[in-house]
Enzyme design. Structure first.
Site, PDB file in Angstrom:
ATOM      1  N   GLY A   1       1.778   4.363  16.796  1.00 11.56           N
ATOM      2  CA  GLY A   1       3.152   4.738  16.478  1.00 11.56           C
ATOM      3  C   GLY A   1       3.695   3.769  15.453  1.00 11.56           C
TER       4      GLY A   1
ATOM      5  CD  GLN B   1       7.087  -0.787  13.829  1.00 10.42           C
ATOM      6  OE1 GLN B   1       6.938   0.387  14.134  1.00 10.42           O
ATOM      7  NE2 GLN B   1       6.289  -1.740  14.281  1.00 10.42           N
TER       8      GLN B   1
ATOM      9  CB  CYS C   1       5.207  -4.268  18.804  1.00 10.81           C
ATOM     10  SG  CYS C   1       6.323  -3.758  17.476  1.00 10.81           S
ATOM     11  CG  LEU C   2       1.260  -1.520  14.606  1.00 14.82           C
ATOM     12  CD1 LEU C   2       1.282  -0.323  13.665  1.00 14.82           C
ATOM     13  CD2 LEU C   2      -0.142  -2.105  14.700  1.00 14.82           C
TER      14      LEU C   2
ATOM     15  CG  HIS D   1       7.299   0.719  21.224  1.00 13.33           C
ATOM     16  ND1 HIS D   1       6.809  -0.426  21.818  1.00 13.33           N
ATOM     17  CD2 HIS D   1       7.281   0.475  19.876  1.00 13.33           C
ATOM     18  CE1 HIS D   1       6.517  -1.320  20.862  1.00 13.33           C
ATOM     19  NE2 HIS D   1       6.785  -0.794  19.683  1.00 13.33           N
ATOM     20  CD  GLU D   2       6.767   3.464  17.477  1.00 15.32           C
ATOM     21  OE1 GLU D   2       7.406   2.833  16.608  1.00 15.32           O
ATOM     22  OE2 GLU D   2       5.701   3.046  17.969  1.00 15.32           O
TER      23      GLU D   2
ATOM     24  CG  HIS E   1      10.540  -0.336  16.382  1.00 17.19           C
ATOM     25  ND1 HIS E   1      10.603  -1.698  16.188  1.00 17.19           N
ATOM     26  CD2 HIS E   1       9.302  -0.095  16.879  1.00 17.19           C
ATOM     27  CE1 HIS E   1       9.451  -2.247  16.546  1.00 17.19           C
ATOM     28  NE2 HIS E   1       8.645  -1.297  16.986  1.00 17.19           N
TER      29      HIS E   1
HETATM   30 ZN    ZN Z   1       6.782  -1.584  17.773  1.00 15.12          ZN
END
Ligand code: ZN
Length: 164
Positions: free
Chosen positions: A46, A51, A94-95, A136-137, A140
């Site tokens: 995701g 991000q 998380c990236l 989660h997204e 963000h």
């Molecule tokens: Zn994340």
């Protein structure tokens, strides 16, 4: 299409609420394509627009992203319409916070509405990993990361481990 740099926490752009596209969908298809390239390259399952430094309400997801056939999905202006009362804790990476796994409580199911790239309104009930990933997204898009979802003690321990 191209792979974009992924911002790393605590970049201030990861802590800001994002704006809806509304009727102005200019550039959204190209951005979504670049975000999918970026997500698969990472690899991740995701990725949210902030991000990659774009403070707009868009995320991409592929719950098969790291293995199996690709199933890319794009969510424009997503809104969680309903969530189950039941929640469950699970580890989330998380990236934007590489190397850190936070134990986060999420609703086990959600009803999500959003628009496709062509503007079509969609609505679907998600469960399992899809529901967790979408929450989660969407966090963000609201300027929240996993570290904002854990206790102060857990956060301190995770921040001590973190090497940005
Ligand atoms: Zn994340």
């Amino acid at each position: 299409m191209s792979v974009l740099p992924i911002l790393r926490w605590p970049d201030a752009r990861l802590s800001q609420p994002c704006a809806a596209f509304g009727a102005d969908m200019d550039g959204v298809a190209e951005l979504a394509a670049d975000m999918l390239d970026t997500m698969y390259d990472a690899p991740g399952r995701g990725l949210a627009a902030p991000q990659v430094g774009v403070l707009k309400r868009l995320f991409v997801m592929d719950v098969n992203g790291k293995a199996g056939p690709r199933c890319p999905r794009v969510f424009v202006d997503p809104v969680i319409e309903a969530r189950t009362d039941e929640t469950a804790f699970g580890p989330e990476g998380c990236l934007s916070i590489p190397g850190i796994q936070a134990q986060v409580a999420r609703a086990v199911g959600i009803t999500l509405s959003w628009r496709d790239l062509d503007g079509t309104a969609r609505r679907e009930t998600l469960s399992g990993f899809s529901a967790i990933c979408a929450q989660h997204e969407i966090d963000h898009l609201d300027g929240l990361v996993t570290l904002d979802r854990v206790s102060p003690a857990d956060r301190a321990a995770l921040e001590a481990q973190y090497r940005p």
